[in-house]
Design a protein around this motif. Sequence first.
Motif, PDB file in Angstrom:
ATOM      1  N   LEU A   1     -35.911 -55.184 -27.956  1.00 31.59           N
ATOM      2  CA  LEU A   1     -36.929 -55.787 -28.801  1.00 31.59           C
ATOM      3  C   LEU A   1     -37.942 -54.730 -29.223  1.00 31.59           C
ATOM      4  O   LEU A   1     -38.178 -53.767 -28.475  1.00 31.59           O
ATOM      5  CB  LEU A   1     -37.679 -56.889 -28.034  1.00 31.59           C
ATOM      6  CG  LEU A   1     -36.854 -58.069 -27.523  1.00 31.59           C
ATOM      7  CD1 LEU A   1     -37.714 -58.957 -26.639  1.00 31.59           C
ATOM      8  CD2 LEU A   1     -36.281 -58.862 -28.693  1.00 31.59           C
ATOM      9  N   VAL A   2     -38.557 -54.918 -30.390  1.00 26.60           N
ATOM     10  CA  VAL A   2     -39.584 -53.969 -30.836  1.00 26.60           C
ATOM     11  C   VAL A   2     -40.696 -53.871 -29.788  1.00 26.60           C
ATOM     12  O   VAL A   2     -41.241 -52.798 -29.534  1.00 26.60           O
ATOM     13  CB  VAL A   2     -40.155 -54.381 -32.202  1.00 26.60           C
ATOM     14  CG1 VAL A   2     -41.354 -53.516 -32.570  1.00 26.60           C
ATOM     15  CG2 VAL A   2     -39.074 -54.279 -33.282  1.00 26.60           C
ATOM     16  N   SER A   3     -40.993 -54.990 -29.151  1.00 30.94           N
ATOM     17  CA  SER A   3     -42.059 -55.025 -28.145  1.00 30.94           C
ATOM     18  C   SER A   3     -41.698 -54.256 -26.867  1.00 30.94           C
ATOM     19  O   SER A   3     -42.569 -54.073 -25.999  1.00 30.94           O
ATOM     20  CB  SER A   3     -42.396 -56.469 -27.784  1.00 30.94           C
ATOM     21  OG  SER A   3     -41.242 -57.146 -27.330  1.00 30.94           O
ATOM     22  N   ASP A   4     -40.452 -53.818 -26.741  1.00 35.81           N
ATOM     23  CA  ASP A   4     -40.062 -52.987 -25.581  1.00 35.81           C
ATOM     24  C   ASP A   4     -40.521 -51.541 -25.750  1.00 35.81           C
ATOM     25  O   ASP A   4     -40.439 -50.751 -24.803  1.00 35.81           O
ATOM     26  CB  ASP A   4     -38.551 -53.004 -25.384  1.00 35.81           C
ATOM     27  CG  ASP A   4     -38.022 -54.354 -24.958  1.00 35.81           C
ATOM     28  OD1 ASP A   4     -36.856 -54.672 -25.297  1.00 35.81           O
ATOM     29  OD2 ASP A   4     -38.761 -55.105 -24.292  1.00 35.81           O
ATOM     30  N   SER A   5     -40.982 -51.188 -26.938  1.00 39.60           N
ATOM     31  CA  SER A   5     -41.425 -49.816 -27.186  1.00 39.60           C
ATOM     32  C   SER A   5     -42.588 -49.474 -26.263  1.00 39.60           C
ATOM     33  O   SER A   5     -43.636 -50.133 -26.282  1.00 39.60           O
ATOM     34  CB  SER A   5     -41.859 -49.661 -28.649  1.00 39.60           C
ATOM     35  OG  SER A   5     -40.781 -49.897 -29.521  1.00 39.60           O
ATOM     36  N   ALA A   6     -42.399 -48.461 -25.434  1.00 39.15           N
ATOM     37  CA  ALA A   6     -43.389 -48.085 -24.423  1.00 39.15           C
ATOM     38  C   ALA A   6     -42.885 -46.844 -23.705  1.00 39.15           C
ATOM     39  O   ALA A   6     -41.819 -46.312 -24.006  1.00 39.15           O
ATOM     40  CB  ALA A   6     -43.618 -49.224 -23.427  1.00 39.15           C
ATOM     41  N   LEU A   7     -43.657 -46.410 -22.727  1.00 39.65           N
ATOM     42  CA  LEU A   7     -43.298 -45.266 -21.891  1.00 39.65           C
ATOM     43  C   LEU A   7     -42.735 -45.786 -20.576  1.00 39.65           C
ATOM     44  O   LEU A   7     -43.362 -46.637 -19.932  1.00 39.65           O
ATOM     45  CB  LEU A   7     -44.549 -44.410 -21.653  1.00 39.65           C
ATOM     46  CG  LEU A   7     -44.426 -43.034 -21.013  1.00 39.65           C
ATOM     47  CD1 LEU A   7     -43.451 -42.157 -21.781  1.00 39.65           C
ATOM     48  CD2 LEU A   7     -45.796 -42.383 -20.963  1.00 39.65           C
TER      49      LEU A   7
ATOM     50  N   LYS B   1     -41.141 -37.674 -15.300  1.00 40.64           N
ATOM     51  CA  LYS B   1     -42.111 -37.343 -16.346  1.00 40.64           C
ATOM     52  C   LYS B   1     -42.229 -38.413 -17.421  1.00 40.64           C
ATOM     53  O   LYS B   1     -43.140 -38.358 -18.242  1.00 40.64           O
ATOM     54  CB  LYS B   1     -41.735 -36.002 -16.988  1.00 40.64           C
ATOM     55  CG  LYS B   1     -40.405 -36.023 -17.745  1.00 40.64           C
ATOM     56  CD  LYS B   1     -40.143 -34.668 -18.381  1.00 40.64           C
ATOM     57  CE  LYS B   1     -38.784 -34.608 -19.064  1.00 40.64           C
ATOM     58  NZ  LYS B   1     -38.613 -35.608 -20.116  1.00 40.64           N
ATOM     59  N   GLY B   2     -41.312 -39.353 -17.386  1.00 42.29           N
ATOM     60  CA  GLY B   2     -41.392 -40.449 -18.339  1.00 42.29           C
ATOM     61  C   GLY B   2     -40.493 -40.267 -19.542  1.00 42.29           C
ATOM     62  O   GLY B   2     -40.191 -39.143 -19.955  1.00 42.29           O
ATOM     63  N   THR B   3     -40.052 -41.393 -20.105  1.00 47.69           N
ATOM     64  CA  THR B   3     -39.254 -41.424 -21.332  1.00 47.69           C
ATOM     65  C   THR B   3     -39.889 -42.423 -22.290  1.00 47.69           C
ATOM     66  O   THR B   3     -40.114 -43.572 -21.916  1.00 47.69           O
ATOM     67  CB  THR B   3     -37.806 -41.852 -21.049  1.00 47.69           C
ATOM     68  OG1 THR B   3     -37.198 -40.901 -20.172  1.00 47.69           O
ATOM     69  CG2 THR B   3     -37.004 -41.962 -22.336  1.00 47.69           C
ATOM     70  N   MET B   4     -40.177 -41.953 -23.485  1.00 42.08           N
ATOM     71  CA  MET B   4     -40.725 -42.845 -24.506  1.00 42.08           C
ATOM     72  C   MET B   4     -39.587 -43.593 -25.172  1.00 42.08           C
ATOM     73  O   MET B   4     -38.658 -42.973 -25.694  1.00 42.08           O
ATOM     74  CB  MET B   4     -41.507 -42.054 -25.542  1.00 42.08           C
ATOM     75  CG  MET B   4     -42.060 -42.893 -26.679  1.00 42.08           C
ATOM     76  SD  MET B   4     -43.267 -44.102 -26.126  1.00 42.08           S
ATOM     77  CE  MET B   4     -44.625 -43.016 -25.715  1.00 42.08           C
ATOM     78  N   LEU B   5     -39.648 -44.901 -25.137  1.00 48.34           N
ATOM     79  CA  LEU B   5     -38.657 -45.736 -25.806  1.00 48.34           C
ATOM     80  C   LEU B   5     -39.249 -46.261 -27.109  1.00 48.34           C
ATOM     81  O   LEU B   5     -40.319 -46.877 -27.097  1.00 48.34           O
ATOM     82  CB  LEU B   5     -38.259 -46.912 -24.913  1.00 48.34           C
ATOM     83  CG  LEU B   5     -37.338 -47.959 -25.557  1.00 48.34           C
ATOM     84  CD1 LEU B   5     -35.975 -47.356 -25.865  1.00 48.34           C
ATOM     85  CD2 LEU B   5     -37.198 -49.184 -24.655  1.00 48.34           C
ATOM     86  N   LEU B   6     -38.560 -45.991 -28.215  1.00 54.22           N
ATOM     87  CA  LEU B   6     -38.995 -46.492 -29.520  1.00 54.22           C
ATOM     88  C   LEU B   6     -37.912 -47.407 -30.077  1.00 54.22           C
ATOM     89  O   LEU B   6     -36.782 -46.967 -30.277  1.00 54.22           O
ATOM     90  CB  LEU B   6     -39.270 -45.336 -30.472  1.00 54.22           C
ATOM     91  CG  LEU B   6     -40.450 -44.441 -30.098  1.00 54.22           C
ATOM     92  CD1 LEU B   6     -40.569 -43.285 -31.079  1.00 54.22           C
ATOM     93  CD2 LEU B   6     -41.740 -45.241 -30.064  1.00 54.22           C
TER      94      LEU B   6
END
Lengths: 115, 113
Positions: free
Chosen positions: B82-88, B105-110
């Motif tokens: 979902l678009v709302s899943d976009s986050a770190l 270190k984290g992964t940015m999901l777009l």
Amino acid sequence: EAGVAQSPRYKIIEKRQSVAFWCNPISGHATLYWYQQILGQGPKLLIQFQNNGVVDDSQLPKDRFSAERLKGVDSTLKIQPAKLEDSAVYLCASSQLGTGGSEAFFGQGTRLTVV
Amino acid sequence: AQSVAQPEDQVNVAEGNPLTVKCTYSVSGNPYLFWYVQYPNRGLQFLLKYITGDNLVKGSYGFEAEFNKSQTSFHLKKPSALVSDSALYFCAVRDDGYSTLTFGKGTMLLVSP
């Protein structure tokens, strides 16, 4: 159930000044953590308390950072004197236990800017 | 010493498509593995964890993760983004002989519409 409370949310100070952050963990949680999160990086543990005793402070810059956990509940993290590289988000977290599968719950963090 | 690697700085996926965010770990004992999500100007929110048992763990918001001991991996998945899943997204590990929770270190999901 109330979450982890932190204050202030934002702080701007000049280098060489001092600053203090406060954290109130979830009620009944024995373990309290302070993490430093620099922009673009993952959280780095600064110090971990079990009740009011220190479990791990190996990455705490002890020449300028100090932390205490009053009566095994609230905690304060202090920086004195601050450096430019201390600009980061300081996250407090708590968990029922500090071992095994006990997940940590995080506060919203304090964003520190040192100018 | 324990460590976590998230090899991708960013993952791009179209809405409705499946997503995978990768995580590998290194511990000396048995691992306890966690996934967290961070939205802008917010703290980290717990998504799910692996303790023992079933290798497929289900968590919040439709996310799941698969533990693979031979590959020392714990990849985060969702069947339909979902678009709302976009986050770190952050992966974390705790060794059963060590109490510190160590983060990647984290992964940015777009997720694009």
